[in-house]
Design an enzyme around this catalytic site. Structure first.
Site, PDB file in Angstrom:
ATOM      1  N   CYS A 146      -5.635   0.968  -1.340  1.00 17.40           N
ATOM      2  CA  CYS A 146      -5.053  -0.254  -1.937  1.00 17.40           C
ATOM      3  C   CYS A 146      -6.080  -1.369  -2.125  1.00 17.40           C
ATOM      4  CB  CYS A 146      -3.890  -0.761  -1.087  1.00 17.40           C
ATOM      5  SG  CYS A 146      -4.366  -1.392   0.553  1.00 17.40           S
ATOM      6  N   CYS A 178      -8.828  -0.776   3.397  1.00 17.80           N
ATOM      7  CA  CYS A 178      -8.258   0.489   2.933  1.00 17.80           C
ATOM      8  C   CYS A 178      -8.871   0.870   1.587  1.00 17.80           C
ATOM      9  CB  CYS A 178      -6.745   0.341   2.796  1.00 17.80           C
ATOM     10  SG  CYS A 178      -5.924   1.779   2.069  1.00 17.80           S
ATOM     11  N   CYS A 209       0.830  -1.211   0.000  1.00 13.34           N
ATOM     12  CA  CYS A 209       0.000   0.000   0.000  1.00 13.34           C
ATOM     13  C   CYS A 209       0.864   1.261   0.000  1.00 13.34           C
ATOM     14  CB  CYS A 209      -0.923   0.004   1.218  1.00 13.34           C
ATOM     15  SG  CYS A 209      -2.078   1.407   1.241  1.00 13.34           S
ATOM     16  N   CYS A 256     -25.844 -22.711   2.612  1.00 16.35           N
ATOM     17  CA  CYS A 256     -26.083 -23.062   4.013  1.00 16.35           C
ATOM     18  C   CYS A 256     -25.807 -21.881   4.944  1.00 16.35           C
ATOM     19  CB  CYS A 256     -25.247 -24.276   4.413  1.00 16.35           C
ATOM     20  SG  CYS A 256     -23.482 -24.098   4.121  1.00 16.35           S
TER      21      CYS A 256
END
Length: 360
Positions: A74, A71, A44, A321
């Protein structure tokens, strides 16, 4: 440090990778910042936090369950579906030269640290790189045998110098002998990446048989049952069903797909198949209870049996499920973990709400 810390690189190595924005660690871990409540990819570009304010997780869903938000810069939930470039390059090389023997020396020559590769494959495939290669070669041999190749030819074509070694490895991998495998149904599997962590998908010619998160505790037992009870020979590979479920899962997680269309094949008892059929009728974004399903089956006293069959479902998300909750509204158990169940229900609820708003 989270419960899956044994799958992660050393703490100092992750701190260095975070500070250096090292793209080689994409998909290996996620960085969660305690002071902001946000989690990021290792690479990032946002301002880096102090190491003492950071904790590391192996999977994006662990960050979510710990209360962190993704975030916006990123987009780690998108990145969770992307293997790092060095893994893509290696897999491409394997496809180009399936007969090549990949020793640690070969990996180092390609700039790949064997220990890091081992960790990544264990985390995302449930096996080491070398075990995956071995199973892949045996899968190619299985395909040859199914097409009429002799066992001798299949053994030597996939790199074995002795028939006894090939037979032993084949039986260990597929739980059957090469001769019997010629009459068995191949069950091909591949790894799929999702915002909630890696999944494994298995399909035969009739349809998708299994779709599970790799860290599901019951996964090993389910695969062994498919091998031992239903006679499947399990091998890495691809077919149209696996390609379709990969595409449909991506659409589902983006909120665009509300009904899976991939063909299914569900080996199981008659009662279990009845329960799974009822699960498939639960509308997208809605929930029901074990008691309601039992009543629909005309067996109102079979709530516990319905719960057991629900837990035996091998097709996570596709046979939903996760839409079954307790009579008191609680999430109850889920093989993939309650944080994932909560995420899936939130995803469907949000997508359903957006569809309603667009309709007005």
């Amino acid at each position: 440090m989270n419960l899956h810390s044994t799958l992660l690189p050393p703490h100092a190595e992750m701190v260095r990778a975070m500070l250096d924005r090292d793209t080689a660690y994409e998909g290996v871990f996620f960085t969660a910042v305690k002071t902001t409540g946000i989690f990021c990819r290792p690479s990032c570009t946002a301002r880096k936090p102090k190491p003492e304010n950071v904790e590391f997780f192996a999977h994006a869903d662990e960050c979510l369950s710990a209360g962190y938000r993704a975030c916006l810069r990123c987009k780690p939930l998108d990145a969770a579906a992307i293997a790092p470039d060095w893994v893509h390059a290696l897999l491409k090389s394997v496809d180009a030269g399936p007969e090549q023997r990949w020793t640690d020396a070969h990996l180092l020559a390609e700039g790949i640290e064997p220990l890091k590769l081992r960790r990544w494959f264990k985390q995302h495939f449930g096996m080491t790189f070398h075990a995956w290669l071995r199973t892949r070669r045996l899968g190619m041999a299985l395909g040859g045998i199914k097409q009429g190749d002799s066992i001798d030819s299949a053994a030597f074509d996939c790199g074995y110098e002795s028939l006894s070694g090939f037979r032993d490895a084949f039986k260990k991998s597929f739980h059957t002998t090469p001769g019997r495998a010629a009459n068995s149904e191949p069950l091909l599997f591949t790894r799929l990446t999702t915002p909630l962590g890696p999944m494994i998908a298995m399909a035969e010619r009739r349809g998708l048989v299994l779709l599970e998160f790799l860290d599901r505790p019951a996964l090993t037992r389910e695969v062994e049952e498919l091998q031992n009870r239903y006679g499947y020979a399990v091998a890495p590979g691809h077919n149209l069903h696996l390609q379709q479920i990969e595409q449909e899962l991506a659409q589902y997680f983006s909120g665009q797909l509300k009904q899976f269309k991939v063909a299914l094949h569900l080996p199981g008892s008659e009662f279990a198949r009845q329960v799974w059929a009822e699960l498939a009728t639960i509308p997208y974004g809605q929930t029901t209870t074990y008691g309601t399903i039992a009543a629909r089956l005309g067996k109102p006293g079979a709530r516990r049996a319905v719960g057991l069959a629900n837990g035996q479902n091998r097709l996570s998300i596709v046979v939903p499920c996760h839409r079954v909750i307790g009579a008191d509204g609680s999430l109850t158990g889920y093989g993939g973990g309650q944080p994932r169940k909560a995420f899936l229900l939130r995803l469907e609820s949000a997508a359903r709400q957006i569809t309603r708003q667009l309709a007005f």
